[in-house]
Design an enzyme around this catalytic site. Sequence first.
Site, PDB file in Angstrom:
ATOM      1  CD  GLU A 186      -1.848   2.268   1.527  1.00 43.25           C
ATOM      2  OE1 GLU A 186      -1.673   3.193   0.854  1.00 43.25           O
ATOM      3  OE2 GLU A 186      -1.851   2.457   2.842  1.00 43.25           O
ATOM      4  CG  LEU A 187       3.411   1.158  -2.770  1.00 48.52           C
ATOM      5  CD1 LEU A 187       3.893   0.881  -4.097  1.00 48.52           C
ATOM      6  CD2 LEU A 187       4.197   0.822  -1.598  1.00 48.52           C
ATOM      7  CB  CYS A 192      -1.432   6.827   1.676  1.00 51.07           C
ATOM      8  SG  CYS A 192      -2.393   5.804   2.579  1.00 51.07           S
TER       9      CYS A 192
END
Length: 454
Positions: free
Chosen positions: A228-229, A262
């Site tokens: 999960e970037l 994010c």
Amino acid sequence: MNFETRNPANGELLEAFDMLTNEQLEQKLSVAEQAADAWSCSVYTDRSALLHAIAQQLTNNRQTLAETISLEMGKLLPEALGEVDKCAGACSFYADNAEQMLQDDLIETPARRSLVTYQPLGIIFAIMPWNFPLWQVFRCLVPALMAGNGLLLKHAPNVPRCAKAIEKLIRDAGAPEGLVTDLTISVEQAGLVIADHRVHGVAFTGSEMAGRQIAALAGQNLKKVVLELGGSDSFIVLDDADLNKAMDVAMRARFGNAGQICIASKRFLVVPSRIQEFTELMVSRVNDLKHGDPFSADTTLAPMSRLDIRDKVHQQVMASISEGARALTGCKPIDGAGYFYEPSVLDNVKLGMTAFNEEIFGPVAAIVAVRDEADAIAQANATRFGLGASIWTEDLEKGEAILRQIDVGCGFVNAQVASDVRMPFGGVKASGIGRELGISGIREFCNAKSLWVA
């Protein structure tokens, strides 16, 4: 070399923690292997009982855990309390629902009986970030435990107190020693853990660059990986949007946690009929934000977590301005103690500029003018990221249809992009691989074994 925890509100050193030696690391891996082997044979009632006990520990220690978060990485205390509550809720949800999620799937074939059964992989190595120091861990940990796996945790080096609090809390709930293990280790040692034969999967949440490196290591060692970037989520405002409602969410979605999320909305794509009103309203609301002590009820803007992160945000803002973006408010560090950055709004942001192309991980909103709905879709997709998007319109059918055309892992109509334990969470393109949460998430670190009975 050690891990240091500093108070982002004033920069003071709180505590330092020594790295594990390779010998100490080996000992922890050995204990973790034994614990995971035993846990893989556990029944769902035992797993559920442990998760309910962990939820109770989270509830009992809610205030202390939230204060640890706020002190160590700077989150406003009300937001930290909400983070603890979300972790407890995830424990309860999976304790009650995981068995059903992992039921055998019966498949019609010429066989007498054929099915897919979901069995544990073994030890999962979780490399987790600092911005949600409890939730990011529990989002991975809870489904992994209910699936029958063990977990090794390498937390971010600026939140070691949170890491150790998690390990203690789970042991206090009655978990076997080694089932969840905090590893205070270096990046180089993390590479050794990924390669170790006792580790069967890797979960990472963090930057795109680090994710690519971890994925390469996992691939070399044939380990299942979930990433999960970063994200550059679009917040699309159409002609018929309820602007006051949209702005309430926009402020939370961009400036909550000092913008260090994010799935924060980072690019605000607004049609011509609403852009002036939207921009003026955002600047007014941003100017009302008040930075200060995260423990104070009067504070509405948290410090950034580290000085180097603040420096990078400022470099990105200055680069964007030099490329033609306009600074409407903020756009500079706040003088004095701590790692505060002025809440900022840029407009005239266009494709090719830093504020459009890169993820700015801080309290900076980038307003992008779009010609119409088709241009909004095109601009939303004109990024290498694909984590989330939200769209604001009174026409719900149209909003859903537009989201289907945007290349993201999660889309929301008239709501903030957020994770929910009942739904899969993750991104596409440079925003990640695989899913967390929901049925898809709990099955990521399972062996989907096909059985055929002739």
